[in-house]
Design a protein around this motif. Structure first.
Motif, short mmCIF file in Angstrom:
data_model
loop_
_atom_site.label_atom_id
_atom_site.label_comp_id
_atom_site.label_asym_id
_atom_site.label_seq_id
_atom_site.Cartn_x
_atom_site.Cartn_y
_atom_site.Cartn_z
N GLN A 260 -27.09 3.09 29.13
CA GLN A 260 -27.23 1.74 28.58
C GLN A 260 -27.96 0.84 29.56
OE1 GLN A 260 -22.97 1.25 27.70
NE2 GLN A 260 -23.53 0.89 25.57
N THR A 261 -28.68 -0.14 29.01
CA THR A 261 -29.40 -1.10 29.82
C THR A 261 -29.01 -2.52 29.41
OG1 THR A 261 -31.61 -1.93 30.39
CG2 THR A 261 -31.34 -0.98 28.20
N SER A 262 -29.04 -3.42 30.37
CA SER A 262 -28.73 -4.83 30.09
C SER A 262 -29.99 -5.64 29.81
CB SER A 262 -27.97 -5.44 31.28
OG SER A 262 -28.74 -5.33 32.48
N ARG A 264 -32.63 -7.14 27.74
CA ARG A 264 -32.69 -7.48 26.32
C ARG A 264 -33.99 -6.99 25.68
NH1 ARG A 264 -29.00 -11.16 24.29
NH2 ARG A 264 -27.06 -10.87 25.44
N LYS A 266 -35.76 -4.31 26.46
CA LYS A 266 -35.63 -2.88 26.23
C LYS A 266 -34.66 -2.58 25.09
CE LYS A 266 -36.79 -1.22 30.87
NZ LYS A 266 -36.32 -0.43 32.04
N GLN A 267 -33.57 -3.35 25.04
CA GLN A 267 -32.59 -3.16 23.97
C GLN A 267 -33.25 -3.37 22.61
OE1 GLN A 267 -29.41 -5.89 24.75
NE2 GLN A 267 -28.46 -4.62 26.34
N ASN A 268 -33.97 -4.48 22.47
CA ASN A 268 -34.61 -4.79 21.18
C ASN A 268 -35.71 -3.77 20.85
OD1 ASN A 268 -33.00 -7.08 20.85
ND2 ASN A 268 -34.45 -8.41 21.91
N LEU A 309 -26.84 0.79 22.01
CA LEU A 309 -28.02 0.21 22.68
C LEU A 309 -27.80 -1.28 23.00
CD1 LEU A 309 -30.85 1.83 20.53
CD2 LEU A 309 -30.44 2.23 22.97
N LYS A 310 -27.07 -1.97 22.12
CA LYS A 310 -26.84 -3.40 22.33
C LYS A 310 -25.36 -3.69 22.14
CE LYS A 310 -28.87 -7.89 21.24
NZ LYS A 310 -29.86 -8.60 20.41
#
Length: 315
Positions: A260-262, A264, A266-268, A309-310
């Motif tokens: 997971q990444t924080s 935003r 990359k998340q979107n 992912l988010k």
């Protein structure tokens, strides 16, 4: 395999990633029995590789001739030839690391002065062991200076070389990630039907046997091959992938994160790509299926991968 199948390693039990771990833990060691100390023939390896392929086909319910190369690459399952090389190299290393009070160590002092022995043949025919900085062949020095780190580097180099060769020679393996690791699509959270479609795509089982494409003019007699669907569904434009990329779907799948990444942005980005990938697979399934109805999941049933992912922010 039948015993493991009965305890839950089947189509309605454990997921495929866990079932393959069962295979590598309980079944494959049976195939590997004795490989670390014997020289086997090509015929024997052919039988062992066939047994491994049949076990994998049983897990994924493949037919008798279906390819297993991609799924072995995605789950870090080496060929039996590679397993023999690794096991023998480790066995040779451990033999030389035994205390000098052991019987085998005393025997080695005589083995190195003997012209032809089984142990010498094992060393000579092992590609991994021969890649190490060994003393000269006529030397009486035991290679006790070989460290575990050197051996591990030699094993990784050998497996990496074989992986590159497979990706050059085998189309579906070439479409996968270029590293020796478990592919994230095997363990990232997602619906069973989503994972099934991706695995079947990776293995070449989707779109499956070509049929007449219902998305374009049927008078053109275009079949639902992978190349045709890529052009017909305009996957390069939808996924915003360079036109020189052979398989836009595999290109995006190879970008999926392993953690997971924080960030935003990359998340979107990954959420958008995953929604697009899901819609594309729905369309492909519809075109390749006998039904005329489009196969769309419940819009309120959000994929677990999107939640992963988010994740929701803490209050």
């Amino acid at each position: 395999m039948q015993a493991i199948h009965q305890i839950g390693a089947n189509n309605s039990g454990f997921d495929k990633f866990l079932t393959l771990r069962f295979y590598k833990t309980f079944v494959r060691p049976v195939f590997e029995y004795g490989l670390s100390i014997i020289n086997t023939t090509k015929k024997t390896f052919k039988l062992l590789e066939k047994a491994q392929d049949n076990a994998i086909r049983k897990i994924f319910h493949g037919h008798a001739t279906s390819s297993t190369q991609a799924i072995k690459h995605m789950n870090k399952i080496a060929t039996m030839e590679e397993r023999k090389m690794v096991l023998q190299a480790k066995n040779i290393y451990r033999t030389f690391q035994l205390p000098n009070t052991t019987l085998i160590y005393t025997m080695l002092r005589q083995v190195i002065t003997t012209r032809d022995t089984h142990f010498k043949k094992l060393q000579k025919r092992n590609e991994i062991w021969q890649s190490l900085p060994l003393p000269p062949a006529n030397s009486r020095t035991l290679p006790i200076f070989i460290t575990e780190k050197l051996l591990r580097e030699a094993i990784n180099k050998y497996l990496k070389k074989n992986m590159i060769q497979k990706q050059c020679e085998q189309f579906y393996v070439g479409m996968c990630r270029s590293n020796i690791a478990n592919d994230p699509i095997m363990y990232l959270p997602m619906h069973n039907f989503e994972r099934s479609r991706i695995i079947r795509w990776r293995m070449g089982w989707l779109p499956g046997r070509p049929t007449t494409c219902k998305n374009c003019d049927t008078t053109l007699n275009n079949n639902t091959t992978r190349n045709h669907l890529t052009q017909c569904l305009k996957l390069h434009q939808i996924l915003q992938v360079p036109i020189i990329v052979t398989s836009p779907i595999d290109y995006i799948l190879n970008q999926l994160p392993t953690k997971q990444t924080s960030n935003r942005i990359k998340q979107n980005y990954f959420i958008q790509k995953w929604i697009q990938i899901t819609k594309i697979f729905n369309k492909i399934e519809t075109l390749c299926h006998t039904t005329e109805d489009e196969m769309n999941p419940d819009p309120e049933d959000i994929s677990p991968l999107i939640h992963w992912l988010k994740p929701p922010t803490a209050n």
